[in-house]
Motif scaffolding. Structure first.
Motif, PDB file in Angstrom:
ATOM      1  N   GLY A 249       0.806  -1.211   0.000  1.00 34.42           N
ATOM      2  CA  GLY A 249       0.000   0.000   0.000  1.00 34.42           C
ATOM      3  C   GLY A 249       0.843   1.265   0.000  1.00 34.42           C
ATOM      4  N   ALA A 251       2.452   3.812  -2.115  1.00 37.15           N
ATOM      5  CA  ALA A 251       2.170   4.136  -3.516  1.00 37.15           C
ATOM      6  C   ALA A 251       3.396   4.163  -4.431  1.00 37.15           C
ATOM      7  CB  ALA A 251       1.398   5.449  -3.606  1.00 37.15           C
ATOM      8  N   LEU A 270      -2.009  -4.718  -4.990  1.00 38.49           N
ATOM      9  CA  LEU A 270      -3.078  -5.047  -4.045  1.00 38.49           C
ATOM     10  C   LEU A 270      -3.221  -4.034  -2.926  1.00 38.49           C
ATOM     11  CD1 LEU A 270      -1.899  -7.997  -5.149  1.00 38.49           C
ATOM     12  CD2 LEU A 270      -3.759  -8.767  -3.674  1.00 38.49           C
ATOM     13  N   GLY A 271      -2.222  -3.168  -2.764  1.00 38.69           N
ATOM     14  CA  GLY A 271      -2.287  -2.196  -1.675  1.00 38.69           C
ATOM     15  C   GLY A 271      -3.309  -1.117  -1.958  1.00 38.69           C
ATOM     16  N   VAL A 272      -3.810  -0.494  -0.902  1.00 44.03           N
ATOM     17  CA  VAL A 272      -4.831   0.549  -1.068  1.00 44.03           C
ATOM     18  C   VAL A 272      -4.377   1.800  -0.321  1.00 44.03           C
ATOM     19  CG1 VAL A 272      -7.264   1.120  -0.823  1.00 44.03           C
ATOM     20  CG2 VAL A 272      -6.594  -1.248  -1.208  1.00 44.03           C
ATOM     21  N   PRO A 273      -3.519   2.605  -0.975  1.00 44.20           N
ATOM     22  CA  PRO A 273      -3.030   3.815  -0.319  1.00 44.20           C
ATOM     23  C   PRO A 273      -4.041   4.948  -0.424  1.00 44.20           C
ATOM     24  CG  PRO A 273      -2.033   3.653  -2.466  1.00 44.20           C
ATOM     25  CD  PRO A 273      -2.956   2.458  -2.320  1.00 44.20           C
ATOM     26  N   SER A 274      -3.769   6.030   0.272  1.00 41.27           N
ATOM     27  CA  SER A 274      -4.563   7.255   0.145  1.00 41.27           C
ATOM     28  C   SER A 274      -3.870   8.197  -0.826  1.00 41.27           C
ATOM     29  CB  SER A 274      -4.693   7.942   1.503  1.00 41.27           C
ATOM     30  OG  SER A 274      -5.244   7.049   2.439  1.00 41.27           O
ATOM     31  N   SER A 275      -4.552   9.285  -1.124  1.00 44.97           N
ATOM     32  CA  SER A 275      -4.014  10.312  -2.008  1.00 44.97           C
ATOM     33  C   SER A 275      -2.617  10.724  -1.559  1.00 44.97           C
ATOM     34  CB  SER A 275      -4.956  11.518  -1.982  1.00 44.97           C
ATOM     35  OG  SER A 275      -4.480  12.524  -2.830  1.00 44.97           O
ATOM     36  N   TRP A 276      -1.686  10.812  -2.522  1.00 49.45           N
ATOM     37  CA  TRP A 276      -0.314  11.191  -2.201  1.00 49.45           C
ATOM     38  C   TRP A 276       0.374  11.625  -3.483  1.00 49.45           C
ATOM     39  CZ3 TRP A 276       4.054   7.305  -0.431  1.00 49.45           C
ATOM     40  CH2 TRP A 276       5.220   8.035  -0.149  1.00 49.45           C
TER      41      TRP A 276
END
Lengths: 355, 355
Positions: A249, A251, A270-276
């Motif tokens: 996750g 990015a 497969l990771g689910v990062p936030s906005s960056w």
């Protein structure tokens, strides 16, 4: 009955008392044995992900379960059959993703996920489920059945990644897992034991001695410390990698994967990062993508077929590996220990009952 | 015989005189009819791409050819057979990419490309080629046979992109081509005429009146002006797109494609940009990739099977389309006109002989 629930964002999970659910037509009642804990549970607890069912103020946790059919309720299941529930359910009525057997491909809004978003999970002494979403497993896997769901996630990602390479004679030899959490380690075991990659690597950021590094090495894989060898430098330090499985996750890894892949290689994300926002050499990555026929495939969730493959995979994983992976199974009285997330914890489960 | 050659980087192509080549064992001698010109030729001429064969000071241009077998030289071909040559050849001896039938998947160093890098091209009155790399085409396609090679490039990209979606029940309805050059327009025609997408878009940056916009609209596709609607805004202005085909070489498009895709969609990347650093919201793109099961597939070159598919595709494209697409066919005396690159030029060819 007792269940483990959260008000998302409210902090720690607590035990709540609820009535034993009554199965509707087509549903069976399942007595829960064990339910695994993973990173998604921690995100749900913190409020970073997921949400309560409509008209509810809490969410029963748990999406990695194994249980025993208590009441088949007229379905084809039998009393005493061991089952693992799938996670996604249609939100209202049904839709073509569920009808065609690919609920894992449903976009947001077209599903609820039990224990994650919009539907109560399986961390309760009993749960009900349509029989179609209960996958039978052999009794020999009762104690480890809570690993079927996470393995199914990797079954899907690997299936999609390999499909992207099916138009030519792909002969991958090397694989790398980014991330040494429990899903990453399960995937390393799959790559080594059932997919039989010649050379498998696993990237983490831990100092020795560390139990995850011990697992990686006992599987015959190579530990790569990302603080010494960033993903983009893997080709220089080790080799270019045919198949990369990203489960961090983080990015930048999604984009560094393009550089680290061998020609004709594929990365599963497969990771689910936030906005960056960050800078990349987009021109060089784009060129590399094209001139070396590379692919990236995003993957989330899994369908019943992946659960069935996962059961087969689980039966092939060495007991020494699963013994090391599962660092704690806790009963309801000490369930909080299953949610501790430190460097000695790898995979935990809550035990509601035994077979 | 006469040939059109460049010293890469030296500027304009010139006519050179060379001996008619003699076929070696397994090779046939081909009398050239027409050879197309594309963006790669312009890159080779400018020195941005490609290179001369070892021990040569010039490169004969041309990789989009159609010709007639003049001397089968003991191969299975017959005198008078119309053929289109494939582009890649093994550099020295052979290697497993060529042996297995996938020269298009060979990494750099494992191939030469005739007319582009390391091997003379087909812009000459005659050329020789191993018979295995000469694909028979029907006489009815003689005048348009130089379009087979560019169509084969899209056949491969589409095959790989669709393969990446083969693990589930994908039902794409919308497609978008980024780029309204000749390859983009050929691909729009394929998407409309042979793949039968319900809705096809083509993105460019031209003002009306413009011949490429006329072609896009006469095919029933929708022109999207990227100055008004950037790729990332396509979902808001039009719709989210199931299949995106990038043929601009404009690096931000590779990453904006992730945003513009519909859930479960795939982007095929074909452009070859240079190094260019810029900022992206890598976290949001990564998340979108994963939660909506998206895929990106890079694609370069094509193999014999793609040429065979391309011949079938070419036979299905409407004559009105190919009439509009081919804006000029020039003989050797006026070959420079085939290399003019302005807003009224779409696709040109040099004609060496007629059937």
């Amino acid at each position: 009955m007792y269940a483990i629930a959260v008000e998302p964002g409210a902090g720690d999970p607590t035990v709540v008392e609820k009535p034993i659910p009554e199965p509707e037509t087509g549903e069976a009642l399942v007595r829960t044995l064990r339910v695994g804990v993973d990173g998604t549970d921690h995100e749900v607890i913190s409020g970073a992900h997921g949400g309560v069912p409509d008209d509810e103020d809490h969410l029963v946790l748990g999406h990695e379960a194994v249980g025993v059919v208590e009441d088949p309720n007229g379905t084809d299941l039998e009393v005493g059959q061991l089952v693992v529930p799938t996670v996604r359910r249609p939100p209202n009525g049904t839709n073509h993703y569920f009808e065609s057997g690919y609920p894992d491909m449903a976009p947001e809004g077209e599903y609820v996920e039990r224990g994650i978003v919009g539907g109560h999970g399986f961390m309760a002494e009993y749960f009900t489920s349509p029989a179609d979403y209960l996958v039978p497993i052999p009794e020999s896997l009762a104690s480890l059945g809570f690993l079927v769901e996470p393995i199914s996630i990797s079954e899907k990602a690997i299936e999609h990644a390999f499909a992207s390479r099916s138009a030519f004679d792909w002969r991958p030899e090397s694989a790398m897992v980014l991330g040494n959490g429990s899903l990453g380690l399960l995937t390393v075991a799959m790559l080594v034991e059932t997919l039989e990659f010649d050379r498998t690597y696993c990237l983490g950021r831990r100092d020795r001695p560390d139990p995850t590094i011990d697992i990686i090495e006992s599987l015959g894989a190579t530990y790569v410390d990302s603080r010494e060898t960033p993903v983009s430098e893997v080709p220089a330090v080790h080799e270019r990698i045919d198949f990369i499985y990203e489960a961090t996750g983080y990015a930048p890894h999604a984009f560094e994967t393009i550089e680290a892949l061998a020609p004709n290689g594929v990365g599963a994300l497969l990771g689910v990062p936030s906005s960056w926002e960050f800078e990349i050499d987009g021109g060089a990555l784009h060129e590399e993508f094209v001139l070396h026929n590379k692919a990236l495939v995003g993957s989330v969730n899994s369908h019943r077929g992946h659960f069935e493959s996962a059961i087969d995979t689980l039966s092939q994983l060495p007991e020494s590996f699963t013994d090391d992976l599962v660092t704690g199974v806790y009963d309801l009285d000490s369930f909080q220990d299953a949610f501790v997330d430190d460097d000695t914890t790898i995979k935990t489960a809550v035990e509601f009952d035994t077979i």
